[in-house]
Design a protein around this motif. Structure first.
Motif, mmCIF file in Angstrom:
data_model
loop_
_atom_site.group_PDB
_atom_site.id
_atom_site.type_symbol
_atom_site.label_atom_id
_atom_site.label_comp_id
_atom_site.label_asym_id
_atom_site.label_seq_id
_atom_site.Cartn_x
_atom_site.Cartn_y
_atom_site.Cartn_z
ATOM 1 N N VAL A 220 -15.664 -64.668 -34.508
ATOM 2 C CA VAL A 220 -15.165 -63.997 -35.715
ATOM 3 C C VAL A 220 -15.077 -65.007 -36.854
ATOM 4 C CG1 VAL A 220 -13.279 -62.675 -36.722
ATOM 5 C CG2 VAL A 220 -13.833 -62.393 -34.295
ATOM 6 N N PRO A 221 -15.958 -64.899 -37.870
ATOM 7 C CA PRO A 221 -15.915 -65.847 -38.981
ATOM 8 C C PRO A 221 -15.067 -65.328 -40.148
ATOM 9 C CG PRO A 221 -17.940 -64.574 -39.093
ATOM 10 C CD PRO A 221 -17.148 -64.033 -37.922
ATOM 11 N N PHE A 264 -13.694 -68.648 -36.573
ATOM 12 C CA PHE A 264 -14.276 -69.717 -37.388
ATOM 13 C C PHE A 264 -13.735 -69.599 -38.799
ATOM 14 C CE2 PHE A 264 -17.940 -71.032 -40.171
ATOM 15 C CZ PHE A 264 -17.725 -72.398 -40.021
ATOM 16 N N LEU A 265 -12.955 -70.591 -39.229
ATOM 17 C CA LEU A 265 -12.321 -70.591 -40.549
ATOM 18 C C LEU A 265 -13.097 -71.541 -41.453
ATOM 19 C CD1 LEU A 265 -8.601 -70.735 -39.382
ATOM 20 C CD2 LEU A 265 -9.979 -68.712 -39.944
ATOM 21 N N GLU A 270 -9.637 -74.499 -48.925
ATOM 22 C CA GLU A 270 -9.319 -73.546 -49.995
ATOM 23 C C GLU A 270 -8.190 -72.598 -49.587
ATOM 24 O OE1 GLU A 270 -11.066 -74.645 -52.446
ATOM 25 O OE2 GLU A 270 -12.112 -75.859 -50.945
ATOM 26 N N MET A 271 -7.709 -72.732 -48.381
ATOM 27 C CA MET A 271 -6.628 -71.869 -47.907
ATOM 28 C C MET A 271 -5.301 -72.327 -48.513
ATOM 29 S SD MET A 271 -5.562 -71.096 -43.933
ATOM 30 C CE MET A 271 -7.121 -70.292 -43.557
ATOM 31 N N ALA A 301 -7.215 -67.426 -29.024
ATOM 32 C CA ALA A 301 -8.522 -67.617 -29.634
ATOM 33 C C ALA A 301 -8.696 -69.091 -29.983
ATOM 34 C CB ALA A 301 -8.658 -66.761 -30.889
ATOM 35 N N ARG A 302 -9.880 -69.600 -29.732
ATOM 36 C CA ARG A 302 -10.177 -70.976 -30.133
ATOM 37 C C ARG A 302 -10.395 -71.003 -31.636
ATOM 38 N NH1 ARG A 302 -14.861 -74.881 -27.606
ATOM 39 N NH2 ARG A 302 -13.972 -76.834 -28.383
ATOM 40 N N VAL A 303 -9.918 -72.066 -32.279
ATOM 41 C CA VAL A 303 -10.077 -72.204 -33.728
ATOM 42 C C VAL A 303 -11.076 -73.316 -34.021
ATOM 43 C CG1 VAL A 303 -8.944 -72.762 -35.910
ATOM 44 C CG2 VAL A 303 -7.766 -71.341 -34.222
ATOM 45 N N ILE A 304 -12.112 -72.958 -34.781
ATOM 46 C CA ILE A 304 -13.038 -73.940 -35.327
ATOM 47 C C ILE A 304 -12.958 -73.804 -36.838
ATOM 48 C CG2 ILE A 304 -15.425 -74.722 -35.478
ATOM 49 C CD1 ILE A 304 -15.949 -73.566 -32.749
#
Length: 484
Positions: A220-221, A264-265, A270-271, A301-304
Motif C-alpha cells: 500500500v503506497p 510505503f510512505l 513532507e509529512m 504492517a511493515r513500514v518502508i
C-alpha cells in the motif's frame, strides 16, 4: 391402514417403482437386470423389455467408466465388490453411454440384498442423473484452474517488474543497494530509502516487499506530499463516522489496509511533524487510533519510508523528526542518481525495450548508434523514471524495428551541442528553452515558499495538482530550490 381409515391400499411394487424420480434396478449375481424402473429407462434410454430376461449384463449395456476414465466392468465394479464381500455397500459416480450414443453422468448407491442364509443374492442400485451438476463442477474446476494460472501469471509479471531483475545495474555504486535490499528481504524491520525523484525508490520498496516476508500481503503506497495536513492522518490511521465534515462512513485507513503486508510512505520529509509523532507511536505500539475515535486498534504492517531529500540534511533541518528517523532507519538504502551511474544506461534501456516490446505493436530489434550517444550525453535530471518515459515516448512516436534519434524526446536530443560553420553555438531548441524557463520559475517559487508546494502553487497562481504534475514532468525536487 392410514390415519385410522379402514380402507387398505394394495400397492404393487411396480406401481411404487414407476413413480420414483430416481432410477431403481436390481442385479443378480451375474449382474443381469431383474428390476429396471421407469426412471432407469429415462436416464439410460433403454427399455425394460430390452434388458429384462435378455441375459445382458449391466456393464455391456451402459459401458460405465469412473471419473478417471477407468472401465468399471471388471474388479472395479461396485456391484461385483459387494457380491465378493469386498464392500458392504458402495456409492459410485460414473459415466455411462445412453442408448442414443451420448454420455450421461450418474451417481449410484449400491446395497446388498441377502437371502435367508445371509448370502448376497442380489444388489439393489439407486441411480440419479447428475450430468448437469457434473458439467457445472467441471466448469467451476476449469474456471478455478484458469484463475490459478492467471494468479501465477500476475505473480510472474510482478516478479519480473519488481524482482531483482528489474533493478538492472552493473554499477559499483549499486552493489551496496542490492546488498541492503537482500538484507531487508530477510526480516520485517523498517526501511528508510533516500534518493532523488525518479531514481527508483519505489521500485526498491516493491522489490523488498515482493521478495520479503510480507510478499503474501498487500503493498500500500502513500505519497505524503500529495495530501494536506488535515487529510493525511485520516488516510493513514482511518476515521470514524462523523469525525469531521464529510466523514459519512467509517474508514479503516491505509495502515490497516496494509495488514500483514507493507505500507510505503513516500516523501516522508513532507509529512507534518505532529503526524510524524503519531506515526512513531504506531511503529512502537503497533496500534493506531482512527481520527475521532477514543479506541486504538492493532496493526501489523511493515513500514518502508522514502525521501527525495538528503536524509542527513532532512534530519538536521527538522524535516524528519530524529526519534522517527531512529525508528525508521533500521535499514537505510541510498539510491544513487542515474548521472552517477551512466554505465547502467545500456542495461536499463535494454530492460525497458524488452518491457515495451511486450506492450506495444511496435517491435524494436535494434538501436541506432546515435541514440546511444544521445542517451549517454544527457544528464537525466529525472533519473531512471525520465529514462523510462523517454524510451516509452520513443516507442509511441517512432515506427519500425530500429529506435532512431528522431524518436527521442526533444529535451534529450537538445542536449547535444551543435556548432555552426562560423564557430557559434547553435540556438537552444524552443522546447528546451521553455522547459528551462518553467523550471527556473518553479524553483524560485519553491525557494520563496520555503519548500512548501501548496504555498508555491499559490504564489504562481496555479492549482497544487498542476504544480505537482509539472514538477514531476520536469523532474524537480522541492529540495532543489536555491537557498534564500
Amino acid at each position: 391402514m392410514l390415519n385410522g381409515d379402514p380402507t387398505v391400499f394394495h400397492l404393487e411394487l411396480e406401481d411404487i417403482l414407476s413413480n420414483t424420480l430416481d432410477g431403481v434396478f436390481l442385479l443378480d449375481r451375474q449382474r443381469r437386470f431383474i428390476i429396471f424402473n421407469s426412471a432407469c429407462e429415462r436416464i439410460t434410454g433403454y427399455s425394460r423389455s430390452d434388458l429384462l430376461g435378455s441375459q445382458c449384463r449391466c456393464h455391456s449395456v451402459t459401458e460405465c467408466e469412473d471419473e478417471w476414465g477407468r472401465n468399471l466392468s471388471g474388479r472395479l465394479c461396485p456391484g461385483m465388490q459387494i457380491f465378493t464381500g469386498q464392500l458392504p455397500s458402495a456409492k459410485q459416480r460414473m459415466r455411462i453411454r445412453h442408448r442414443e450414443g451420448r454420455h450421461v453422468w450418474i451417481e449410484t448407491n449400491y446395497t446388498p440384498m441377502k437371502d435367508r442364509e445371509g448370502q448376497v443374492a442380489c444388489v439393489l442400485g439407486v441411480m440419479r442423473d447428475i450430468t448437469e451438476a457434473k458439467d457445472k463442477e467441471d466448469q467451476l474446476r476449469e474456471t478455478t484452474q484458469n484463475l490459478r494460472e492467471e494468479v501465477e501469471r500476475l505473480r510472474a509479471e510482478i516478479h519480473r517488474q519488481y524482482g531483482f531483475g528489474s533493478m538492472v545495474s552493473r554499477s559499483p555504486k549499486m552493489r551496496q543497494v542490492f546488498e541492503r535490499v537482500r538484507a531487508a528481504c530477510t526480516n520485517s524491520s523498517s526501511v528508510l530509502i533516500g534518493g532523488e525523484s525518479g531514481a527508483g525508490k519505489e521500485v526498491v520498496a516493491r522489490t523488498i516487499h515482493h521478495h520479503g516476508l510480507q510478499k503474501d500481503g498487500p503493498f500500500v503506497p502513500l505519497n505524503a506530499s500529495a495530501l494536506s495536513k488535515d487529510l493525511i492522518e485520516s488516510e493513514l490511521f482511518g476515521h470514524v463516522k462523523g469525525a469531521f465534515t464529510g466523514a459519512s462512513i467509517d474508514f479503516e485507513g491505509l495502515f490497516r489496509a496494509a495488514e500483514d503486508g507493507t505500507i510505503f510512505l513516500d516523501e516522508i520529509a513532507e509529512m507534518p511533524s505532529e503526524t510524524q509523532a503519531k506515526l512513531l507511536r504506531a511503529l512502537q505500539d503497533k496500534r493506531v487510533r482512527p481520527v475521532g475515535s477514543s479506541r486504538e486498534v492493532p496493526v501489523n504492517a511493515r513500514v518502508i519510508a522514502a525521501t527525495n531529500r538528503n536524509i542527513a540534511d532532512a534530519v538536521a533541518g527538522g524535516r524528519i523528526r530524529k526519534d522517527l528517523y531512529y525508528r525508521l532507519s533500521v535499514i537505510t538504502i541510498e539510491v544513487p542518481a542515474l548521472r552517477e551511474r551512466k554505465d547502467d544506461i545500456p542495461f536499463l534501456v535494454e530492460h525497458f525495450v524488452s518491457q515495451f516490446n511486450t506492450q506495444s505493436l511496435r517491435q524494436v530489434k535494434t538501436i541506432h548508434p546515435d541514440v546511444w550517444r544521445l542517451l549517454l550525453q544527457y544528464d537525466w535530471p529525472g533519473n531512471v523514471r525520465e529514462l523510462q518515459n523517454a524510451i516509452e515516448s520513443a516507442f509511441a512516436i517512432g515506427s519500425g524495428p530500429e529506435l532512431e534519434p528522431v524518436d527521442l524526446p526533444d529535451l534529450v536530443r537538445g542536449e547535444t551541442i551543435q556548432i555552426h560553420e562560423d564557430g557559434e553555438r547553435a540556438a537552444q531548441p524552443l522546447d528546451e528553452m521553455l522547459a528551462s524557463v518553467e523550471r527556473r520559475a518553479i524553483l524560485t517559487a519553491l525557494q520563496r515558499a520555503g519548500g512548501q508546494r501548496s504555498r508555491a502553487a499559490r504564489l504562481m497562481g496555479v492549482s497544487r495538482s498542476r504544480l505537482y504534475r509539472r514538477m514531476q514532468m520536469l523532474a524537480i525536487d522541492d529540495g532543489q530550490a536555491p537557498e534564500s
